[in-house]
Design an enzyme around this catalytic site. Structure first.
Site, PDB file in Angstrom:
ATOM      1  N   TYR A  77       3.130 -10.522   6.211  1.00  0.00           N
ATOM      2  CA  TYR A  77       2.098  -9.430   5.847  1.00  0.00           C
ATOM      3  C   TYR A  77       0.706  -9.863   6.575  1.00  0.00           C
ATOM      4  O   TYR A  77       0.560 -11.184   6.442  1.00  0.00           O
ATOM      5  CB  TYR A  77       1.736  -9.008   4.479  1.00  0.00           C
ATOM      6  N   ASP A  79       3.562   0.846   0.400  1.00  0.00           N
ATOM      7  CA  ASP A  79       2.504   1.803  -0.099  1.00  0.00           C
ATOM      8  C   ASP A  79       2.082   2.683   0.882  1.00  0.00           C
ATOM      9  O   ASP A  79       2.115   2.338   2.084  1.00  0.00           O
ATOM     10  CB  ASP A  79       1.358   1.095  -0.606  1.00  0.00           C
ATOM     11  N   ASP A 103      -6.278  -1.222  -4.315  1.00  0.00           N
ATOM     12  CA  ASP A 103      -6.576  -0.759  -2.988  1.00  0.00           C
ATOM     13  C   ASP A 103      -7.366   0.322  -3.057  1.00  0.00           C
ATOM     14  O   ASP A 103      -7.976   0.805  -3.828  1.00  0.00           O
ATOM     15  CB  ASP A 103      -5.351  -0.214  -2.049  1.00  0.00           C
ATOM     16  N   ARG A 130      -1.409  -6.658  -3.022  1.00  0.00           N
ATOM     17  CA  ARG A 130      -2.411  -6.316  -3.719  1.00  0.00           C
ATOM     18  C   ARG A 130      -2.662  -6.886  -4.923  1.00  0.00           C
ATOM     19  O   ARG A 130      -3.887  -7.279  -5.320  1.00  0.00           O
ATOM     20  CB  ARG A 130      -2.145  -4.688  -4.122  1.00  0.00           C
TER      21      ARG A 130
END
Length: 359
Positions: A173, A145, A187, A285
């Protein structure tokens, strides 16, 4: 007739004069011989001067002809020799900057390699040309993203054909989230759509719910994603003003290998951190959103860094300031050697296991 008669009379008159005085005839012959000699000398000198003048020009012409022939031979050799569009083909990894899309990175890297190819005298086809093979090929192995950064695997040339393995491969991550609010993009880029109290949430409660999100789990992707629904990408519907209430987004099975809770020692709750190891297709997310729901509140992802994609880690990436043709091709070459070594090591270990089982 009058002219002919006049010249004839003059000839006879001269002959009659020479007969009367032979010395005059001898003197006349000498004058004629001198005239002939001088004429020959003049003609020979003029011809030699012309030869001298023509010699340098002919030499120049020969030299220019030889140069032209050499140039033609070089051009023919260049046309016959296959042009190397990509110096090296394979995979490498870059550090995707914040606010860049993955396609932005691909386009930027392709532009660097295109300029390098043209500087090497290669004529490239247009990017949109589908038939021509004279194109720089660059692709990525998994979308990040715009508000995420970190490891992005890229393929160059034939390396684009094996990028699919990295779309479904393991990834790691480091993410941070915040309790109490939720946005339409899940987000900080989106608008706040939900709020909830979080006073009842503690660090221990967050750690207690994490095992529910490990293993094979069902996950609903965010509406701001590249997944297709009825022939259209979800983010296109979201930009048209649709929400999750307007579009039925099917849950998908994803695999989360491990989640480690990272306590935010600076701010503390409502901020928290996660270290996630997962398979391809997992949306961090959505994971943070679902953890918020499990805690009877809401949560939104505030930052995301991909620390690993397949064999590539943050130690292997090229930073933005180092993106140029030489460093890119050098990184591809290093990656090719490293990946080849991994294959050799796997074959040796497999052969060792087979020998052990046979014994």
């Amino acid at each position: 007739k009058a002219t002919t008669l006049t010249s004839t009379r003059r000839t006879f008159h001269a002959m009659h004069k020479f007969e009367r005085n032979p010395n005059l005839y001898t003197q006349h012959l000498r004058r004629c011989q001198n005239d002939i000699t001088s004429f020959r000398l003049c003609s020979s000198s003029s011809s030699s001067s012309t030869e001298q003048e023509s010699t340098p020009s002919s030499i120049n012409n020969q030299e220019s002809n030889s140069v032209n022939e050499e140039q033609q031979q070089q051009q023919q050799q260049q046309q016959q020799e296959p042009q190397i569009i990509h110096k090296v083909e394979g995979l490498f990894a870059v550090h995707k900057p914040l606010d860049w899309t993955s396609n932005d990175v691909v386009s930027y890297i392709r532009g660097i390699l295109e300029r390098d190819a043209r500087n090497r005298g290669i004529t490239l086809a247009k990017r949109r040309s589908k038939k021509s093979k004279k194109k720089i090929k660059v692709g990525h192995g998994g979308t990040l993203d715009p508000l995420a950064e970190g490891v992005l695997v890229l393929g160059v040339g034939s390396g684009t054909k094996i990028l699919h393995d990295y779309l479904s491969g393991a990834k790691s991550y480091k993410a941070t989230g915040k309790l109490g609010f939720e946005t339409n993009t899940l987000d900080l880029e989106g608008n706040v759509t939900k709020t909830a109290l979080y006073d009842h949430v503690t660090n221990e409660k967050i750690e207690d719910v994490l095992p529910k999100f490990t293993g094979n789990i069902m996950q609903v992707p965010p509406i701001f994603s590249a997944i297709r629904k009825d022939g259209k990408r979800l983010y296109e519907r979201a930009r048209e003003g649709m929400t999750e209430n307007d579009v039925l987004i099917d849950a998908r099975e994803v695999e989360v290998h491990q989640i480690t809770y990272i306590e935010d020692t600076e701010e503390g709750l409502p901020s928290f951190g996660l270290d996630v190891q997962c398979g391809g297709g997992t949306y961090i997310r959505s994971l943070i959103r679902d953890i918020g729901y499990e805690l009877d509140t809401v949560a939104t992802m505030t930052s995301l860094v991909r620390t690993q994609q397949g064999p590539f880690t943050l130690d292997d990436v090229l930073l933005k300031d180092d993106w140029n043709a030489d460093t890119i091709y050098a990184a591809v070459e290093r990656s090719n050697l490293a990946l080849a070594q991994e294959v050799d090591d796997e074959e040796e270990s497999n052969n060792g296991e087979e020998a052990f089982c046979a014994s």
